[in-house]
Write a protein that holds these residues in place. Structure first.
Motif, PDB file in Angstrom:
ATOM      1  N   VAL A  97      34.139  31.862  52.137  1.00 50.37           N
ATOM      2  CA  VAL A  97      35.107  31.880  51.034  1.00 50.37           C
ATOM      3  C   VAL A  97      35.960  33.315  51.218  1.00 50.37           C
ATOM      4  O   VAL A  97      35.514  34.128  51.557  1.00 50.37           O
ATOM      5  N   THR A  98      37.205  32.926  50.903  1.00 53.07           N
ATOM      6  CA  THR A  98      38.229  33.991  50.778  1.00 53.07           C
ATOM      7  C   THR A  98      38.846  34.305  49.785  1.00 53.07           C
ATOM      8  O   THR A  98      39.111  32.794  48.786  1.00 53.07           O
ATOM      9  N   THR A  99      39.790  35.356  49.179  1.00 53.95           N
ATOM     10  CA  THR A  99      40.226  35.563  47.908  1.00 53.95           C
ATOM     11  C   THR A  99      41.092  36.682  48.001  1.00 53.95           C
ATOM     12  O   THR A  99      40.966  37.530  49.176  1.00 53.95           O
ATOM     13  N   ALA A 100      41.879  36.856  47.203  1.00 49.14           N
ATOM     14  CA  ALA A 100      42.911  38.165  47.149  1.00 49.14           C
ATOM     15  C   ALA A 100      43.052  38.495  45.801  1.00 49.14           C
ATOM     16  O   ALA A 100      43.193  37.674  44.938  1.00 49.14           O
ATOM     17  N   ALA A 101      43.079  39.868  45.376  1.00 49.25           N
ATOM     18  CA  ALA A 101      43.610  40.357  44.227  1.00 49.25           C
ATOM     19  C   ALA A 101      44.463  41.627  44.510  1.00 49.25           C
ATOM     20  O   ALA A 101      44.086  42.374  45.194  1.00 49.25           O
ATOM     21  N   GLY A 102      45.613  41.365  44.075  1.00 50.11           N
ATOM     22  CA  GLY A 102      46.921  42.231  44.456  1.00 50.11           C
ATOM     23  C   GLY A 102      46.827  42.235  45.815  1.00 50.11           C
ATOM     24  O   GLY A 102      47.004  41.331  46.442  1.00 50.11           O
ATOM     25  N   ASP A 103      46.920  43.564  46.582  1.00 46.93           N
ATOM     26  CA  ASP A 103      47.031  43.645  47.813  1.00 46.93           C
ATOM     27  C   ASP A 103      45.597  43.777  48.709  1.00 46.93           C
ATOM     28  O   ASP A 103      45.833  43.674  50.040  1.00 46.93           O
ATOM     29  N   GLU A 104      44.613  43.489  47.927  1.00 48.49           N
ATOM     30  CA  GLU A 104      43.223  43.382  48.648  1.00 48.49           C
ATOM     31  C   GLU A 104      42.806  41.962  49.006  1.00 48.49           C
ATOM     32  O   GLU A 104      42.793  41.207  48.027  1.00 48.49           O
ATOM     33  N   ARG A 105      42.367  41.821  50.364  1.00 51.19           N
ATOM     34  CA  ARG A 105      41.867  40.533  50.730  1.00 51.19           C
ATOM     35  C   ARG A 105      40.230  40.920  51.037  1.00 51.19           C
ATOM     36  O   ARG A 105      39.888  41.767  51.287  1.00 51.19           O
ATOM     37  N   ALA A 106      39.707  39.521  50.981  1.00 48.10           N
ATOM     38  CA  ALA A 106      38.238  39.723  51.093  1.00 48.10           C
ATOM     39  C   ALA A 106      37.723  38.127  51.485  1.00 48.10           C
ATOM     40  O   ALA A 106      38.508  37.205  51.013  1.00 48.10           O
TER      41      ALA A 106
END
Length: 183
Positions: A33-42
């Motif tokens: 599972v990948t995601t992003a919020a603003g400039d942060e990816r995880a």
């Protein structure tokens, strides 16, 4: 018949605990599972996931509260679910045995920006990106995110990578590391 839990003391260990034995026997397929919020990816390796609705289409993933991805997913609007093939062991290692608290996993794999900036792993032939619809925390060590698919891709049928295929990997976080975990 009454089953009595006997704790093994090790997260994910299969011992005499009937629940752990039952879950190990199910040998679920793994996804990243990948995601992003603003400039942060995880992104993280996930074994708890499944279809949650036929019409409209829906999918659910459970993410550990101890995982770096959890904090980003809470703030994100979209999540991507990448279905791993049996030969994707190294991808599982990248997203399961390392923590985003210490490394940028996306420097190690090819990816593209998907809807709302969510990272989509270009090496995965099967997956979906979904808009986050609901989040449920029932007090356990994982939280469920339900998503409404907005982009889906899949080529031919495939053999999934399963939990038993990665028993040589150690998780980057123990679920009990989260401060809200009941002790």
């Amino acid at each position: 018949m009454v089953c009595r839990r006997v704790c093994t003391g090790k997260a994910g260990a299969v011992g005499t605990d009937p629940f752990d034995q039952l879950m190990a026997s199910s040998d679920p397929a793994l996804v990243v599972v990948t995601t992003a919020a603003g400039d942060e990816r995880a992104g993280c390796l996930v074994g708890f996931h499944g279809q949650s609705s036929m019409e409209p289409h829906g999918y659910a993933v459970w993410i550990s509260k101890a995982n770096h991805t959890f904090g980003v997913a809470i703030r994100a609007s979209h999540l991507a679910v990448h279905f791993l093939r049996a030969d994707d062991h190294e991808l599982a290692r990248t997203f399961g045995a390392q923590t985003g608290d210490e490394v940028d996993k996306f420097e190690q794999v090819p990816w593209r920006r998907g809807p709302q900036g969510v990272p989509v792993l270009t090496g995965c032939d099967h997956g979906l990106v979904g808009r986050k619809e609901a989040v449920l925390d029932d007090g356990g060590d994982h939280v469920v995110f339900t998503i409404d698919p907005v982009e889906v891709w899949s080529r031919e049928p495939f053999t999934p990578l399963r939990t038993s295929d990665v028993d040589d990997l150690s998780p980057a976080h123990d679920p009990t590391e989260h401060p809200d975990h009941p002790r």
